[in-house]
Design an enzyme around this catalytic site. Structure first.
Site, PDB file in Angstrom:
ATOM      1  N   SER A  52       0.825  -1.210   0.000  1.00 62.73           N
ATOM      2  CA  SER A  52       0.000   0.000   0.000  1.00 62.73           C
ATOM      3  C   SER A  52       0.859   1.260   0.000  1.00 62.73           C
ATOM      4  CB  SER A  52      -0.920   0.016   1.217  1.00 62.73           C
ATOM      5  OG  SER A  52      -1.664  -1.189   1.294  1.00 62.73           O
TER       6      SER A  52
HETATM    7  N1  SAH Z   1      -0.799  -4.947   4.017  1.00 61.74           N
HETATM    8  C1  SAH Z   1      -0.136  -5.278   2.762  1.00 61.74           C
HETATM    9  C2  SAH Z   1      -0.983  -4.862   1.581  1.00 61.74           C
HETATM   10  C3  SAH Z   1      -1.089  -5.964   0.604  1.00 61.74           C
HETATM   11  S1  SAH Z   1      -2.351  -5.803  -0.630  1.00 61.74           S
HETATM   12  C4  SAH Z   1       1.269  -4.690   2.727  1.00 61.74           C
HETATM   13  O1  SAH Z   1       1.615  -3.921   3.629  1.00 61.74           O
HETATM   14  O2  SAH Z   1       2.038  -5.019   1.814  1.00 61.74           O
HETATM   15  C5  SAH Z   1      -3.654  -6.753   0.077  1.00 61.74           C
HETATM   16  C6  SAH Z   1      -3.384  -8.210   0.319  1.00 61.74           C
HETATM   17  O3  SAH Z   1      -4.615  -8.774   0.764  1.00 61.74           O
HETATM   18  C7  SAH Z   1      -2.979  -9.022  -0.911  1.00 61.74           C
HETATM   19  O4  SAH Z   1      -1.755  -9.646  -0.655  1.00 61.74           O
HETATM   20  C8  SAH Z   1      -4.110 -10.029  -1.071  1.00 61.74           C
HETATM   21  O5  SAH Z   1      -3.684 -11.303  -1.525  1.00 61.74           O
HETATM   22  C9  SAH Z   1      -4.647 -10.112   0.337  1.00 61.74           C
HETATM   23  N2  SAH Z   1      -6.012 -10.606   0.464  1.00 61.74           N
HETATM   24  C10 SAH Z   1      -7.093 -10.358  -0.308  1.00 61.74           C
HETATM   25  N3  SAH Z   1      -8.173 -11.002   0.163  1.00 61.74           N
HETATM   26  C11 SAH Z   1      -7.774 -11.683   1.264  1.00 61.74           C
HETATM   27  C12 SAH Z   1      -8.422 -12.550   2.190  1.00 61.74           C
HETATM   28  N4  SAH Z   1      -9.718 -12.851   2.097  1.00 61.74           N
HETATM   29  N5  SAH Z   1      -7.696 -13.044   3.193  1.00 61.74           N
HETATM   30  C13 SAH Z   1      -6.372 -12.765   3.331  1.00 61.74           C
HETATM   31  N6  SAH Z   1      -5.706 -11.967   2.498  1.00 61.74           N
HETATM   32  C14 SAH Z   1      -6.397 -11.436   1.461  1.00 61.74           C
END
Ligand code: SAH
Length: 203
Positions: A52
């Site tokens: 993000s």
């Molecule tokens: N907090 C992360 C942001 C990653 S983007 C960082 O700091 O890098 C969001 C992430 O949510 C992705 O990796 C995606 O695979 C995950 N995601 C989406 N739906 C999800 C779910 N139901 N359970 C767990 N992870 C999920």
């Protein structure tokens, strides 16, 4: 990054600013993107997902009002960056990722960085992580069409949940949900654009 993109735009919680000064964002992206790690944008981390934008990480971390020792559930581990920021703020972090490749690399990276107060799980996080519930704080870093009831149920009282919600993909409102004396209150904190929350109570 912290001075120009975060403090200058109104994030004031010293715990957030210190944590974000301590976590080196370039270590959470591929080497080829390291030179862009301190710019004001989300960056690809593979599997169609992103780390993000630093500003939104700061805003969400501030809304959570983290106190040392808080038990915090994060849905969407991704690169592990947000989890590291929460751990630096003193939280005991439980983070769930649904994509195996990202789960494996984030778990290794956070372990190598000696964040022993972060536990990572491979699962559909829309159902929370019931084994360790309730959580003082819950943060969802992907956007779905609704607030999963499982997460509301796993939130402590008092507790704070921060989650992007939108009826359309990649267009959400950042919702602040509080639980106080059994009462749930929801406040719209403004627009945001996260990758999809995919799962039983997601897309
Ligand atoms: N907090 C992360 C942001 C990653 S983007 C960082 O700091 O890098 C969001 C992430 O949510 C992705 O990796 C995606 O695979 C995950 N995601 C989406 N739906 C999800 C779910 N139901 N359970 C767990 N992870 C999920």
């Amino acid at each position: 990054m912290v001075d120009e993109q975060i403090a200058a735009r109104g994030v004031a919680d010293p715990n957030v600013l210190n944590a974000m000064r301590n976590v080196q964002r370039h270590l959470f992206v591929q080497d080829a993107l390291a030179s862009r790690a301190y710019s004001d944008s989300a960056l690809p981390i593979g599997e169609g997902q992103t780390i993000s934008q630093p500003y939104i990480v700061a805003v969400m971390s501030e809304l959570l009002k983290i106190e040392p020792g808080h038990k915090v559930l994060e849905i969407g581990t991704g690169s592990g960056y947000q989890a590291a920021v929460l751990a630096e703020m003193g939280a005991d972090v439980f983070t769930v990722e649904r994509i195996r490749k990202l789960f494996i690399s984030a778990r290794k990276l956070l372990f190598d960085m000696r964040y022993f107060n972060i536990q990572v799980k491979l699962d559909d996080g829309t159902m929370g992580w019931p084994d360790n519930a309730p959580y003082d704080r819950i943060v969802v870093t992907a956007g779905g069409p609704e607030i999963p009831q499982y997460l509301i149920d796993q939130l402590a009282d008092p507790g704070i949940l921060v989650i992007p919600v939108g009826g359309q993909r990649r267009v959400q409102r950042l919702m602040l949900v509080t639980k106080t004396d059994g009462k749930i209150e929801t406040t719209d904190m403004g627009g945001c654009a996260f990758v999809d929350l995919v799962g039983k109570q997601g897309w």
